[in-house]
Design a protein around this motif. Structure first.
Motif, mmCIF file in Angstrom:
data_model
loop_
_atom_site.group_PDB
_atom_site.id
_atom_site.type_symbol
_atom_site.label_atom_id
_atom_site.label_comp_id
_atom_site.label_asym_id
_atom_site.label_seq_id
_atom_site.Cartn_x
_atom_site.Cartn_y
_atom_site.Cartn_z
ATOM 1 N N HIS A 88 39.715 43.157 29.926
ATOM 2 C CA HIS A 88 40.472 42.110 29.240
ATOM 3 C C HIS A 88 41.930 42.098 29.674
ATOM 4 C CE1 HIS A 88 37.044 41.309 26.774
ATOM 5 N NE2 HIS A 88 36.949 42.584 26.472
ATOM 6 N N THR A 89 42.404 40.890 29.952
ATOM 7 C CA THR A 89 43.820 40.746 30.308
ATOM 8 C C THR A 89 44.627 40.787 29.017
ATOM 9 O OG1 THR A 89 43.237 39.394 32.191
ATOM 10 C CG2 THR A 89 45.496 39.227 31.427
ATOM 11 N N VAL A 90 45.660 41.590 29.020
ATOM 12 C CA VAL A 90 46.511 41.738 27.843
ATOM 13 C C VAL A 90 47.813 41.001 28.123
ATOM 14 C CG1 VAL A 90 47.697 43.454 26.399
ATOM 15 C CG2 VAL A 90 45.501 44.007 27.446
ATOM 16 N N LYS A 117 51.473 45.233 37.713
ATOM 17 C CA LYS A 117 50.667 46.146 38.548
ATOM 18 C C LYS A 117 49.396 46.565 37.822
ATOM 19 C CE LYS A 117 53.895 48.329 41.774
ATOM 20 N NZ LYS A 117 54.708 49.524 42.033
ATOM 21 N N GLN A 118 49.485 46.627 36.483
ATOM 22 C CA GLN A 118 48.306 47.011 35.686
ATOM 23 C C GLN A 118 47.353 45.829 35.510
ATOM 24 O OE1 GLN A 118 50.115 48.338 32.051
ATOM 25 N NE2 GLN A 118 50.714 50.312 32.874
ATOM 26 N N GLY A 119 47.773 44.654 36.007
ATOM 27 C CA GLY A 119 46.916 43.465 35.873
ATOM 28 C C GLY A 119 47.120 42.719 34.561
ATOM 29 N N ASP A 120 48.227 42.987 33.851
ATOM 30 C CA ASP A 120 48.495 42.300 32.587
ATOM 31 C C ASP A 120 49.438 41.115 32.786
ATOM 32 O OD1 ASP A 120 46.990 44.100 31.037
ATOM 33 O OD2 ASP A 120 48.638 45.534 31.013
ATOM 34 N N LYS A 121 49.303 40.135 31.892
ATOM 35 C CA LYS A 121 50.254 39.012 31.905
ATOM 36 C C LYS A 121 51.512 39.441 31.164
ATOM 37 C CE LYS A 121 46.883 35.287 31.626
ATOM 38 N NZ LYS A 121 46.531 34.039 31.004
ATOM 39 N N GLY A 172 51.836 35.562 35.342
ATOM 40 C CA GLY A 172 50.480 36.115 35.470
ATOM 41 C C GLY A 172 50.404 37.016 36.695
ATOM 42 N N PRO A 173 49.562 38.057 36.654
ATOM 43 C CA PRO A 173 49.449 38.975 37.805
ATOM 44 C C PRO A 173 48.612 38.355 38.919
ATOM 45 C CG PRO A 173 47.917 39.615 36.074
ATOM 46 C CD PRO A 173 48.667 38.424 35.544
ATOM 47 N N HIS A 174 48.966 38.652 40.174
ATOM 48 C CA HIS A 174 48.117 38.194 41.292
ATOM 49 C C HIS A 174 46.810 38.968 41.272
ATOM 50 C CE1 HIS A 174 51.144 35.709 43.019
ATOM 51 N NE2 HIS A 174 51.944 36.692 43.376
ATOM 52 N N GLU A 179 40.640 44.981 39.338
ATOM 53 C CA GLU A 179 41.142 45.456 40.640
ATOM 54 C C GLU A 179 42.262 46.471 40.420
ATOM 55 O OE1 GLU A 179 42.537 42.286 43.193
ATOM 56 O OE2 GLU A 179 40.815 41.079 42.652
ATOM 57 N N ALA A 180 43.169 46.133 39.492
ATOM 58 C CA ALA A 180 44.316 47.010 39.219
ATOM 59 C C ALA A 180 43.824 48.381 38.745
ATOM 60 C CB ALA A 180 45.222 46.376 38.173
ATOM 61 N N LYS A 181 42.787 48.369 37.877
ATOM 62 C CA LYS A 181 42.267 49.637 37.370
ATOM 63 C C LYS A 181 41.646 50.452 38.496
ATOM 64 C CE LYS A 181 40.485 49.768 32.921
ATOM 65 N NZ LYS A 181 39.535 49.318 31.890
#
Length: 202
Positions: A88-90, A117-121, A172-174, A179-181
């Motif tokens: 889930h995106t946080v 970098k963690q993939g969060d917005k 928003g993350p690219h 993927e980040a995890k």
């Protein structure tokens, strides 16, 4: 008023397929052709497989020979796997003042970088006080600068907009969360391997 039965998401199988003929697909995806339903059911029995209607709206409907129990089990496993991988995106929030000092700005930017970098917005909020409200361009410029500084990691998903005393922008993350995890895990593993080598060499 006649009531229809519940609409089932399950496909019709074997004797529940009530059509005169079907376009039959073999167990390995080979095209058998259009055959009468009785013939298709006979082939299913002979192969010890189920006849499953896979495209009911086609003319004639498409039915496939398969092991339906196994198919259902594999589908359920795939769905479970997909849910597991769907991290889930946080949305993280960072608050800035329009006249932020350089050191504070660098600290806040560091947080934004880490979250992306963690993939969060990241929701970036500029808080205006008193007279600052008459200078929205200060907030706009600051948000623009931040977006430029982190453009390698994220993109502006929602452009700066005034919301009462605040101005808000969402970055928003690219990279997707999953993927980040995976990357973070690989980095940790590489770090551990390096430490082991260093210890072994000392």
């Amino acid at each position: 008023m006649p009531q229809g039965g519940p609409i089932s998401a399950e496909p019709r199988i074997n004797d529940r397929i009530r059509v005169p003929e079907v376009r039959l697909v073999g167990p390995n995806g080979e095209q058998v052709g259009i055959v009468p339903i009785a013939k298709a059911l006979e082939l299913a029995r002979e192969s010890d497989l189920d006849l499953v209607e896979v495209a009911p709206t086609a003319r004639p409907p498409v039915a496939k020979l398969m092991d339906y129990g196994k198919f259902k089990y594999e589908s359920a496993m795939k769905a479970r796997e997909a849910r597991k991988n769907q991290a889930h995106t946080v949305i993280k929030e960072i608050k800035l003042r329009p006249k932020i000092d350089p050191h504070d700005y660098e600290t806040k930017k560091g947080h934004v970088v880490r979250f992306l970098k963690q993939g969060d917005k990241v929701k970036v909020t500029i808080m205006f006080r008193g007279r600052e409200q008459s200078r929205p361009e200060l907030g706009f410029r600051l948000l623009q600068r931040l977006a430029d500084d982190v453009e390698e990691l994220g993109f502006v998903e929602s452009r700066p907009k005034q919301d009462g005393r605040n101005m808000i922008m969402v970055i928003g993350p690219h990279k997707k969360k999953a993927e980040a995890k995976a990357e973070a895990k690989a980095e940790r593993a590489a770090g551990r391997a390096q430490r082991s080598e260093t210890e072994a060499g000392s």
